[in-house]
Design a protein around this motif. Structure first.
Motif, PDB file in Angstrom:
ATOM      1  N   ASP A 193      15.086   0.727  -0.892  1.00  0.00           N
ATOM      2  CA  ASP A 193      14.244   0.239   0.298  1.00  0.00           C
ATOM      3  C   ASP A 193      12.740   0.492   0.037  1.00  0.00           C
ATOM      4  O   ASP A 193      12.237   1.537   0.550  1.00  0.00           O
ATOM      5  CB  ASP A 193      14.774   0.664   1.549  1.00  0.00           C
ATOM      6  CG  ASP A 193      13.673   0.375   2.736  1.00  0.00           C
ATOM      7  OD1 ASP A 193      12.978  -0.539   2.501  1.00  0.00           O
ATOM      8  OD2 ASP A 193      13.755   0.947   3.791  1.00  0.00           O
ATOM      9  N   ALA A 194      12.128  -0.441  -0.824  1.00  0.00           N
ATOM     10  CA  ALA A 194      10.806   0.086  -1.435  1.00  0.00           C
ATOM     11  C   ALA A 194       9.755   0.126  -0.227  1.00  0.00           C
ATOM     12  O   ALA A 194       9.008   0.990  -0.297  1.00  0.00           O
ATOM     13  CB  ALA A 194      10.503  -0.920  -2.428  1.00  0.00           C
ATOM     14  N   ALA A 195      10.049  -0.792   0.640  1.00  0.00           N
ATOM     15  CA  ALA A 195       9.135  -0.709   1.777  1.00  0.00           C
ATOM     16  C   ALA A 195       9.203   0.627   2.578  1.00  0.00           C
ATOM     17  O   ALA A 195       8.224   1.200   2.870  1.00  0.00           O
ATOM     18  CB  ALA A 195       9.356  -1.887   2.980  1.00  0.00           C
ATOM     19  N   GLY A 196      10.315   0.929   2.982  1.00  0.00           N
ATOM     20  CA  GLY A 196      10.748   2.311   3.718  1.00  0.00           C
ATOM     21  C   GLY A 196      10.244   3.409   2.971  1.00  0.00           C
ATOM     22  O   GLY A 196       9.811   4.444   3.315  1.00  0.00           O
ATOM     23  N   LEU A 197      10.518   3.449   1.488  1.00  0.00           N
ATOM     24  CA  LEU A 197       9.959   4.396   0.654  1.00  0.00           C
ATOM     25  C   LEU A 197       8.575   4.757   0.764  1.00  0.00           C
ATOM     26  O   LEU A 197       7.992   5.880   0.842  1.00  0.00           O
ATOM     27  CB  LEU A 197      10.436   4.516  -0.676  1.00  0.00           C
ATOM     28  CG  LEU A 197      11.866   4.592  -0.986  1.00  0.00           C
ATOM     29  CD1 LEU A 197      12.392   4.047  -2.458  1.00  0.00           C
ATOM     30  CD2 LEU A 197      12.399   6.037  -0.782  1.00  0.00           C
ATOM     31  N   PHE A 198       7.984   3.591   0.653  1.00  0.00           N
ATOM     32  CA  PHE A 198       6.436   3.745   0.579  1.00  0.00           C
ATOM     33  C   PHE A 198       6.060   4.259   2.125  1.00  0.00           C
ATOM     34  O   PHE A 198       5.019   5.017   2.203  1.00  0.00           O
ATOM     35  CB  PHE A 198       5.455   2.243   0.612  1.00  0.00           C
ATOM     36  CG  PHE A 198       5.163   2.240  -0.889  1.00  0.00           C
ATOM     37  CD1 PHE A 198       4.073   2.925  -1.213  1.00  0.00           C
ATOM     38  CD2 PHE A 198       5.896   1.478  -1.883  1.00  0.00           C
ATOM     39  CE1 PHE A 198       3.659   2.904  -2.739  1.00  0.00           C
ATOM     40  CE2 PHE A 198       5.489   1.342  -3.174  1.00  0.00           C
ATOM     41  CZ  PHE A 198       4.377   2.065  -3.716  1.00  0.00           C
ATOM     42  N   GLU A 199       6.508   3.856   3.082  1.00  0.00           N
ATOM     43  CA  GLU A 199       6.188   4.234   4.380  1.00  0.00           C
ATOM     44  C   GLU A 199       6.580   5.884   4.528  1.00  0.00           C
ATOM     45  O   GLU A 199       5.705   6.586   5.105  1.00  0.00           O
ATOM     46  CB  GLU A 199       7.317   3.478   5.385  1.00  0.00           C
ATOM     47  CG  GLU A 199       6.887   3.624   6.818  1.00  0.00           C
ATOM     48  CD  GLU A 199       5.626   2.729   7.310  1.00  0.00           C
ATOM     49  OE1 GLU A 199       5.634   1.538   6.920  1.00  0.00           O
ATOM     50  OE2 GLU A 199       5.106   3.423   8.395  1.00  0.00           O
TER      51      GLU A 199
END
Ligand code: HEM
Length: 474
Positions: A193-199
């Motif tokens: 989950d790239a978006a979650g990882l950046f968050e």
């Protein structure tokens, strides 16, 4: 491209860095500009949570240059058109980014374009510029339209969504495909989950200053590093597959894989990873915030939405923009809204630097090795430059009004040799998302929603942007 990168920061241990800062501050050869220079946890907390009023108060009391003690060190702020021009253009070579008070971004991004200086920065930028030429950006239109349409197909009237989270996922998919030729549905990316990882990684920069200094398990640092290592897996697997197959495309990853110096030496996997991570962060986080803030203001200004829709009705065939319309920004009303959004909410709100030599600005001295910041956000809220700055007024940016602004007044993309390299890509992307979204839906805010802004380290709506999806108004 000089393939020898900068040495690691000597003080990567945060406690050593703090002692080093204090030592250097004590040995300053000239006084700091006037300001609030006594240690204060209240001020430090206020700055972390709501910096804009603090900066505007500083400007009122002390003028365009002043000092605030934040956590352990004096930080000089320089605000207004002349200050922005001084730091980004006329005296840019007297400042480093790498040793600024944002230096802990190196923990996530390594030595990418944002965190490097001098000759290595210049050569790295030159190597990457072809990836941002007009034709390359034009070639991204299809990806942007395709991904936005896919994301919009999943919305329906009556839905309540977090527009900020929705845009982050969309912008990351666009960045992965258009910038790096990475398939977001491929074998590795699909399970991340790239978006979650950046968050998760970026939340480190929203945590309290003291906690940020801790290392070891269960600290914000460890959490950020865990997220970074997962994102690394995605980047390294693509690097190794491209190296293995020799496959190249028109993307920036291909440019980086083939970049070489006169003596034939090439970039290491780590150097490529750092550039990709930097572009992935800078290339999606800022656009995500801008879309969220734009639709927050539109939801509060139905008369502006009406003008945008009338413009679409007059200029878009079948309600769909052509690639040429997206590239040119010829929808004038939308451009005004875009410019005003970036005035009121410039996501990269502060330009962190450290002085190399002492200097003088507006009658005050600043020591060598001082933390010095410009701030687009505060500069865009100076009433003398932008009257009634808290009002959202797109007409401030009609071509004549824009041309009459003083040099350095409007700097959402920075300036000089560090001007945002992704500016045109970001403009195209935001235009595409905004045009296609407006063409299908109208968004409103829940009645009880109150916008609060956080910095992480870019500004964004603190708890996301909840919106209700309606059919496009007639
Ligand atoms: C609305 C969108 C964007 C805004 C407002 C924005 C803003 C900025 C600003 C203000 C800076 C300069 C910071 C400083 O002076 O310290 C910057 C630098 C940078 N931006 Fe953007 N940016 C945006 C989109 C993008 C995109 C889409 C990309 C990548 C595709 C990108 C990549 C970068 C990079 C790599 C730098 C460092 C440039 C250098 O130091 O040479 N940005 N951006």
């Amino acid at each position: 491209m000089a393939l020898v990168g900068p040495p690691p920061l000597l003080d990567s241990n945060p406690f050593a860095a703090v002692f080093g800062d204090l030592r250097e501050e004590r040995s300053a050869a000239v006084p700091f500009p006037p300001g609030d220079t006594r240690f204060s946890l209240v001020r430090t907390k206020r700055f972390a949570e709501d910096p804009l009023p603090l900066l505007l108060e500083g400007y009122e009391r002390y003028g365009p240059i002043f000092t605030l003690r934040l956590f352990h060190s004096n930080v000089v702020f320089m605000l207004g058109p002349a200050a922005n021009h001084y730091i980004t253009v006329s005296h840019a070579s007297n400042f480093t980014w790498r040793e600024s008070h944002f230096r802990d971004l190196i923990g996530l991004m390594g030595d990418g374009l944002l965190t490097i200086d001098g000759d290595f920065h210049r050569r790295s930028r030159l190597a990457m510029l072809p990836g941002f030429h007009h034709e390359r950006i034009a070639a991204s239109v299809d990806v942007m339209v395709g991904e936005t349409t896919r994301a919009l197909d999943r919305l329906a009237p009556g839905d309540r969504i977090d527009l900020y989270a929705w845009t982050r996922r969309l912008a990351l998919r666009i960045a992965m495909r258009a910038l790096f030729g990475l398939d977001p549905d491929g074998a590795v990316a699909r399970f991340l989950d790239a978006a979650g990882l950046f968050e998760q990684a970026l939340s480190f920069y929203a945590s309290n200053y003291a906690l940020r200094m801790l290392r070891g398990p269960y600290t914000p640092w460890a959490r950020m590093q865990r997220a970074a290592r997962s994102l690394d897996r995605l980047i390294y697997s693509e690097i190794s597959s491209r190296r293995g197959t020799g496959e190249r495309g028109e993307d920036i990853l291909s440019l980086l894989l083939d970049a070489h110096d006169e003596d034939g030496s090439t970039l290491t996997d780590l150097q490529i990873r750092d550039e990709v991570m930097t572009l992935m962060f800078a290339g999606h986080d800022t656009t995500t915030s801008t879309v969220a803030f734009m639709f927050y203001e539109l939801a509060r200004h139905p008369q502006i939405v009406a003008r945008l829709l009338a413009e679409q009705d007059a200029q878009l065939a079948d309600g769909r923009p052509t690639a040429a319309q997206l590239m040119s920004g010829e929808l004038a009303e939308l451009e005004l809204v875009f410019d005003e959004t970036l005035r009121k909410y410039p996501p990269a709100w502060v330009g962190p630097r450290r002085s190399i030599d002492s200097f003088e600005f507006a009658g005050h001295t600043v020591p060598a090795r001082a933390f010095v910041n410009y701030s687009s956000w505060a500069s865009h809220h100076l009433p003398k430059v932008f009257p009634e700055p808290s009002e959202f007024r797109p007409e401030r940016f009609t071509p004549d009004a824009k041309a009459a602004l003083p040099k350095g007044a409007y700097v959402p993309f920075g300036g000089g040799s560090r001007t945002c390299i992704g500016m045109r890509f970001g403009q195209l992307e935001i235009r595409t998302i905004a045009m296609l979204l407006l063409a299908r839906f109208t968004l409103s805010l829940p009645d009880d929603f109150r916008l609060e802004i956080r910095q992480m380290p870019t500004i964004s709506p603190k708890d996301g942007l909840p919106v209700i999806v309606h059919p496009r108004t007639a």
